[in-house]
Write an enzyme that holds these catalytic residues in place. Structure first.
Site, PDB file in Angstrom:
ATOM      1  N   HIS A   1     -54.728 -78.013 -29.636  1.00  0.00           N
ATOM      2  CA  HIS A   1     -55.297 -76.663 -29.524  1.00  0.00           C
ATOM      3  C   HIS A   1     -54.869 -75.918 -28.272  1.00  0.00           C
ATOM      4  O   HIS A   1     -55.408 -74.857 -27.983  1.00  0.00           O
ATOM      5  CB  HIS A   1     -56.825 -76.712 -29.533  1.00  0.00           C
ATOM      6  CG  HIS A   1     -57.405 -77.209 -30.810  1.00  0.00           C
ATOM      7  ND1 HIS A   1     -57.805 -76.372 -31.814  1.00  0.00           N
ATOM      8  CD2 HIS A   1     -57.642 -78.461 -31.246  1.00  0.00           C
ATOM      9  CE1 HIS A   1     -58.274 -77.092 -32.817  1.00  0.00           C
ATOM     10  NE2 HIS A   1     -58.180 -78.373 -32.498  1.00  0.00           N
TER      11      HIS A   1
ATOM     12  N   THR B   1     -59.560 -67.097 -32.852  1.00  0.00           N
ATOM     13  CA  THR B   1     -60.221 -67.006 -34.149  1.00  0.00           C
ATOM     14  C   THR B   1     -61.138 -65.787 -34.198  1.00  0.00           C
ATOM     15  O   THR B   1     -61.428 -65.287 -35.286  1.00  0.00           O
ATOM     16  CB  THR B   1     -61.035 -68.287 -34.463  1.00  0.00           C
ATOM     17  OG1 THR B   1     -61.691 -68.705 -33.264  1.00  0.00           O
ATOM     18  CG2 THR B   1     -60.141 -69.398 -34.955  1.00  0.00           C
TER      19      THR B   1
ATOM     20  N   LYS C   1     -56.767 -64.913 -20.843  1.00  0.00           N
ATOM     21  CA  LYS C   1     -57.286 -63.995 -21.870  1.00  0.00           C
ATOM     22  C   LYS C   1     -57.352 -62.558 -21.345  1.00  0.00           C
ATOM     23  O   LYS C   1     -57.589 -61.619 -22.094  1.00  0.00           O
ATOM     24  CB  LYS C   1     -58.665 -64.456 -22.353  1.00  0.00           C
ATOM     25  CG  LYS C   1     -58.631 -65.825 -23.047  1.00  0.00           C
ATOM     26  CD  LYS C   1     -60.027 -66.257 -23.492  1.00  0.00           C
ATOM     27  CE  LYS C   1     -60.100 -67.683 -24.004  1.00  0.00           C
ATOM     28  NZ  LYS C   1     -59.643 -67.831 -25.403  1.00  0.00           N
TER      29      LYS C   1
ATOM     30  N   LYS D   1     -62.212 -62.754 -37.160  1.00  0.00           N
ATOM     31  CA  LYS D   1     -63.575 -62.306 -37.506  1.00  0.00           C
ATOM     32  C   LYS D   1     -63.669 -60.789 -37.394  1.00  0.00           C
ATOM     33  O   LYS D   1     -64.290 -60.127 -38.230  1.00  0.00           O
ATOM     34  CB  LYS D   1     -64.596 -62.995 -36.590  1.00  0.00           C
ATOM     35  CG  LYS D   1     -64.637 -64.504 -36.805  1.00  0.00           C
ATOM     36  CD  LYS D   1     -65.385 -65.266 -35.714  1.00  0.00           C
ATOM     37  CE  LYS D   1     -65.027 -66.747 -35.791  1.00  0.00           C
ATOM     38  NZ  LYS D   1     -65.466 -67.519 -34.616  1.00  0.00           N
TER      39      LYS D   1
ATOM     40  N   LYS E   1     -65.279 -63.469 -25.789  1.00  0.00           N
ATOM     41  CA  LYS E   1     -64.626 -64.779 -25.784  1.00  0.00           C
ATOM     42  C   LYS E   1     -64.889 -65.409 -24.429  1.00  0.00           C
ATOM     43  O   LYS E   1     -65.369 -64.733 -23.516  1.00  0.00           O
ATOM     44  CB  LYS E   1     -63.130 -64.657 -26.035  1.00  0.00           C
ATOM     45  CG  LYS E   1     -62.423 -63.568 -25.208  1.00  0.00           C
ATOM     46  CD  LYS E   1     -60.955 -63.458 -25.543  1.00  0.00           C
ATOM     47  CE  LYS E   1     -60.653 -62.628 -26.759  1.00  0.00           C
ATOM     48  NZ  LYS E   1     -60.128 -63.365 -27.880  1.00  0.00           N
ATOM     49  N   ARG E   2     -64.571 -66.707 -24.295  1.00  0.00           N
ATOM     50  CA  ARG E   2     -64.725 -67.335 -22.984  1.00  0.00           C
ATOM     51  C   ARG E   2     -63.927 -66.542 -21.949  1.00  0.00           C
ATOM     52  O   ARG E   2     -62.878 -65.962 -22.265  1.00  0.00           O
ATOM     53  CB  ARG E   2     -64.231 -68.786 -23.039  1.00  0.00           C
ATOM     54  CG  ARG E   2     -65.170 -69.703 -23.793  1.00  0.00           C
ATOM     55  CD  ARG E   2     -66.527 -69.778 -23.140  1.00  0.00           C
ATOM     56  NE  ARG E   2     -66.463 -70.518 -21.899  1.00  0.00           N
ATOM     57  CZ  ARG E   2     -66.876 -71.773 -21.740  1.00  0.00           C
ATOM     58  NH1 ARG E   2     -67.414 -72.424 -22.749  1.00  0.00           N
ATOM     59  NH2 ARG E   2     -66.781 -72.370 -20.572  1.00  0.00           N
TER      60      ARG E   2
HETATM   61  C1  26Q Z   1     -61.289 -81.399 -21.719  1.00  0.00           C
HETATM   62  C2  26Q Z   1     -61.471 -82.416 -20.789  1.00  0.00           C
HETATM   63  C3  26Q Z   1     -62.583 -82.434 -19.960  1.00  0.00           C
HETATM   64  C4  26Q Z   1     -63.537 -81.416 -20.097  1.00  0.00           C
HETATM   65  C5  26Q Z   1     -63.354 -80.412 -21.042  1.00  0.00           C
HETATM   66  C6  26Q Z   1     -62.230 -80.392 -21.835  1.00  0.00           C
HETATM   67  C7  26Q Z   1     -62.044 -79.304 -22.840  1.00  0.00           C
HETATM   68  C8  26Q Z   1     -63.127 -78.820 -23.564  1.00  0.00           C
HETATM   69  C9  26Q Z   1     -62.968 -77.799 -24.487  1.00  0.00           C
HETATM   70  C10 26Q Z   1     -60.801 -78.761 -23.082  1.00  0.00           C
HETATM   71  C11 26Q Z   1     -60.653 -77.741 -24.004  1.00  0.00           C
HETATM   72  C12 26Q Z   1     -61.721 -77.255 -24.713  1.00  0.00           C
HETATM   73  C13 26Q Z   1     -61.627 -76.176 -25.694  1.00  0.00           C
HETATM   74  C14 26Q Z   1     -60.505 -75.627 -26.096  1.00  0.00           C
HETATM   75  C15 26Q Z   1     -60.463 -74.522 -27.065  1.00  0.00           C
HETATM   76  O1  26Q Z   1     -61.495 -74.015 -27.499  1.00  0.00           O
HETATM   77  N1  26Q Z   1     -59.277 -74.101 -27.451  1.00  0.00           N
HETATM   78  C16 26Q Z   1     -59.159 -73.018 -28.420  1.00  0.00           C
HETATM   79  O2  26Q Z   1     -59.096 -73.579 -29.706  1.00  0.00           O
HETATM   80  C17 26Q Z   1     -59.145 -72.578 -30.716  1.00  0.00           C
HETATM   81  C18 26Q Z   1     -59.191 -73.266 -32.054  1.00  0.00           C
HETATM   82  O3  26Q Z   1     -57.967 -73.856 -32.343  1.00  0.00           O
HETATM   83  C19 26Q Z   1     -57.960 -71.649 -30.589  1.00  0.00           C
HETATM   84  O4  26Q Z   1     -58.117 -70.610 -31.520  1.00  0.00           O
HETATM   85  C20 26Q Z   1     -57.866 -71.067 -29.180  1.00  0.00           C
HETATM   86  O5  26Q Z   1     -56.680 -70.324 -29.047  1.00  0.00           O
HETATM   87  C21 26Q Z   1     -57.906 -72.183 -28.154  1.00  0.00           C
HETATM   88  O6  26Q Z   1     -57.958 -71.650 -26.846  1.00  0.00           O
END
Ligand code: 26Q
Length: 813
Positions: A356, A651, A550, A655, A544-545
């Site tokens: 991702h 995503t 972004k 929406k 979004k976050r």
């Molecule tokens: C990893 C290690 C330690 C702590 C946290 C994490 C961690 C947690 C959440 C790393 C990444 C995430 C989330 C990532 C995320 O939401 N990515 C998004 O995924 C979506 C679905 O595929 C995409 O549409 C987005 O582009 C992408 O940013």
């Protein structure tokens, strides 16, 4: 199940009196909610049992979606919709003087995810069940979901999200299905009389993993699949009575707390790796519990372990569950006594991996020492996987040692989880076409060269049941009236709506619906935060976050540009309401600074009489799934402005599109496919392309100061920011300014600014001709069907999982 309003009312009242011993007049909202949930649970449970029985008898392959995040939101109304009884319930309740939405809002918003990745998992479960596919979720039952965000004096403050304080109406605890997960301790091998090795695992901390099952209800099918969330419990009794008797009151409970901490809270980091031991414990905890229970059930069915990959497929959501690779090896080697090659062949035919992110800072790398200490046996297995893998590489690339070093799973004192995931799985997919191409040609180039057949694309999607049918009932009605209802089962049929692109009465209805949804949002925000939104202005939205890539900062700089235009006496073309929402990771200083900046700009504008009726900005507190459902239908403009190459897919872009907003966006992630679908005329594009961005990086020839010095608008705006907008201390935003000027603007905010201004000018121009605008909006809706997650899941099912629908029959059928 209730078939009409009358039976509904009767059964509902009976439930209420059975559960709470009250009548309608004394019942609290919570009682009414619980009664309605329980009433439909009866139907759900029946189907759930039948689904499980069907799967037990069926030999078809079952999929398990392993994810540390499932961002479900509320379930009551979407469950009613799936069961086909929302309208009956809504009307029946109305006759009893009860508003369905008030009840639905009594349910906490299940925030077991950070953002895109977590919400994707929830959309996928919905589509899997709705397509009658045998697929389940596996994750953690966090006691606290993603923190709740408060804005205090413009700053983000995090509060715990104790969503399980009251009962969760949807879960069932299954203590008899608990398993033990071992952490830490020492492992030593013993040679058995037959020559095989037995691995003793001593002094480990034994954690009891207890599953809670939630039903995932398919729309208009009998399928009810399972989301199994694991909770960590101590194996010791209530508390250590011996320590307590010795007077050691703290130690008597400390073990319990240490164990329960594992499922206490979701880590709030998004797209950013943080090296926390507890996070690694969470990962192993749910992966081990999930695999043990899958294998146990599999054996109970009487299946041969050597057939595992023909019956089970495990999709891992990013690298967070990558320990599934060595854990499945451990089970096959140590518990089933299979030889290495057999175990490896089964493992690598069972596991598939979705990537991702391409942001290097998000790639998980665990220090070897931490890893070894927490997971001694798993580390041995990873070492052996790596030893064999590197051997294979040396044989394949005898003259290219650097390549072997680059691809190694262990190196520089860390375990590289993405490498482990790729080596241990049969499929590696990206989440949008451009993202997959970047994986193949840049980020994972070596791996693509070695395993080209593993790589494939699966563009993300969203469930049109939540993001259209549930959240936008008026648009749903208009679609039903114009193109019939086939699109609900087959969202690509939304295409038929394009036939109305020139139909002024439909275009007008579309505009009325948008206005109504904007009024609904305005009323909600007025009641919640006292904000005054003008529904006749353009609602321009970025939710979004908060993250540098972004580029919320670029949006804010543009808003300051419009502010300056007003101050200089110019007309900004059309009244604008900018809405921004999103959470910042608590340790992400820059992102928090952006939130403060947004709030200061918001106050600057709202306190300036010159801006009245022309420009406003609101930062909405605590963005979550429920708020999102209100926002998308009310949006005119969708801000999708990430630096090209950085957003894997996105995503929210889908929406917005599905609800008729026009995208102003870069050629990044799924924006590219959205634009291809709707056509250039119905999408406002700007900014550097992926290629241009990569070229800048390759040549190191971007100079942000030069861009800044050549643009009077930027000089003025950045000066204002540097001075705290004349509202707060001059150093408040020093960090933000430094990122642009001293650190050479890593995300090309200044470089893309001019194009962004022009793109906004186009938006205003189109908006002034309602016939043009409404047509653009209509075309976005019509072309959104291919972004239904039903479409995405059909592709996963066909290409990766190799599964087809399973018919579930009800007993009375
Ligand atoms: C990893 C290690 C330690 C702590 C946290 C994490 C961690 C947690 C959440 C790393 C990444 C995430 C989330 C990532 C995320 O939401 N990515 C998004 O995924 C979506 C679905 O595929 C995409 O549409 C987005 O582009 C992408 O940013």
């Amino acid at each position: 199940m209730f078939i009409n309003k009358e039976t509904f009312k009767k059964e509902f009242k009976r439930k209420l009196s059975n559960m709470f011993g009250t009548s309608l007049s004394d019942a609290s909202t919570a009682d009414l909610y619980a009664s309605l949930a329980s009433l439909i649970r009866d139907t759900i449970n029946e189907r759930w049992i039948q689904t499980n029985n069907t799967y037990l008898q069926n030999t078809a392959r079952q999929v398990y979606y392993f994810s540390l995040e499932f961002l479900l939101g509320q379930s009551l109304e979407s469950n009613l919709i799936s069961l086909g009884v929302r309208d009956v319930a809504e009307e029946g309740l109305k006759e009893l003087g009860i508003d369905l939405h008030t009840l639905a809002d009594a349910e906490p918003d299940a925030g077991l995810g950070n953002g895109g990745l977590g919400r994707l998992a929830a959309c996928f479960l919905d589509s899997i069940a709705s397509l009658s596919l045998a697929g389940h979720g596996c994750g953690i039952r966090y006691k606290n979901g993603l923190f709740s965000q408060k804005i205090v004096n413009g700053y983000q403050v995090e509060l715990p999200d104790n969503w399980l304080r009251d009962e969760n109406a949807w879960e069932i605890k299954k203590p008899d299905k608990a398993v033990i997960v071992k952490l830490g301790g020492n492992v030593y091998p013993e040679t058995m009389p037959d020559g095989s090795l037995f691995f003793h695992h001593e002094n480990a901390l034994e954690v009891r993993a207890v599953p809670y099952d939630m039903p995932i209800i398919g729309y208009s099918t009998n399928t009810v699949n399972t989301l199994r969330l694991w909770s960590a419990e101590s194996t010791q009794d209530e508390f250590d009575f011996q320590s307590f008797s010795r007077g050691d009151h703290v130690n008597a409970i400390s073990n319990r707390y240490a164990v329960e901490a594992i499922s206490e809270v979701l880590y709030p980091d998004d797209s950013n790796y943080s090296n926390r031991l507890l996070r690694l414990k969470q990962q192993y905890f749910f992966v081990s519990a999930g695999l043990q229970s899958i294998v146990r059930r599999y054996r109970k069915k009487g299946n041969d372990i050597l057939e595992l990959n023909n019956h089970i497929c495990i999709q891992i959501n990013d690298t967070h569950p990558a320990l599934a690779v060595p854990e499945l090896m451990r089970i096959l080697l140590d518990d089933f006594k299979l030889d290495w090659d057999t175990a490896w062949s089964l493992t690598t035919r069972t596991i598939a991996y979705t990537n991702h992110t391409i942001m290097p800072e998000a790639l998980e790398k665990w220090p070897v020492d931490t890893f070894k200490e927490l997971l001694p046996r798993i580390y041995m297995i990873v070492e052996e996987i790596n030893r064999r893998f590197c051997g294979e590489l040396m044989w394949a690339y005898p003259n290219d040692e650097p390549r072997v070093t680059r691809m190694s799973i262990i190196g520089d004192g860390v375990v590289k989880m993405a490498h482990l995931a790729i080596v241990g799985s049969f499929s590696v997919n990206g989440v949008a076409e451009v993202h997959t191409e970047l994986l193949k040609t840049e980020v994972l180039k070596d791996f693509f060269g070695h395993y080209p057949y593993k790589f494939n694309n699966k563009t993300n999607g969203i469930t049109h049941r939540r993001w259209l049918i549930k959240s936008n009932p008026l648009l749903t009605n208009l679609l039903n009236e114009t193109i019939g209802q086939d699109w609900i089962q087959n969202p690509s049929k939304l295409n038929d709506f394009a036939r109305y692109a020139e139909d002024s009465s439909v275009l007008n209805r579309l505009a009325e619906i948008k206005l109504h949804n904007k009024e609904r949002l305005a009323d909600y925000l007025k009641a919640k935060s006292g904000f005054e939104l003008d529904p006749n202005s353009i609602f321009d939205v970025q939710v979004k976050r908060i993250h540098a890539y972004k580029r919320q900062l670029m949006n804010l700089i543009h808003i300051l540009y419009l502010y300056n235009r007003i101050k200089d006496g110019f007309n900004i073309g059309a009244p604008r309401t900018f809405l921004m929402a999103g959470k910042a990771a608590p340790s992400y200083y820059y992102a928090k600074n952006v939130i403060k900046l947004a709030n200061e700009i918001s106050s600057l504008i709202s306190n300036d009489p010159d801006c009245k009726g022309k420009l406003s900005l609101f930062f909405l507190e605590n963005y979550n799934v429920g708020m999102a459902e209100m926002i998308f239908p009310a949006s005119d403009v969708s801000e999708q402005i990430s630096t090209a190459s950085k957003e894997a897919s996105g995503t929210s872009n889908m929406k917005f599109m599905m609800n008729g907003a026009i995208t102003i966006g870069t050629n990044d992630g799924a924006n590219i496919e959205i634009r291809q679908n709707v056509g250039d005329d119905n999408f406002v594009l700007f900014g550097l392309s992926v290629k241009e961005v990569l070229n800048y990086y390759a040549r190191s020839d971007y100079n942000s100061r030069k861009v800044y010095q050549a643009d009077q608008r930027l000089i003025r705006i950045i000066d204002m920011i540097q001075n705290g907008l004349g509202r707060t201390s001059a150093s408040e935003f020093a960090n933000v300014v430094r990122s642009l000027l001293d650190y050479n603007d890593e995300f090309f905010v200044l470089r893309d600014f001019d194009g962004y201004v022009n793109a906004h000018d186009k938006i205003v121009k189109y908006y002034h001709t309602p016939a043009v605008w409404n047509k653009m909006s209509l075309m976005n809706i019509a072309k959104s069907g291919s972004f239904s997650s039903d479409n995405t899941i059909s592709q996963y099912a066909r290409d990766i999982w190799k599964i087809s629908p399973v018919d579930v029959k009800l007993l009375e059928d």
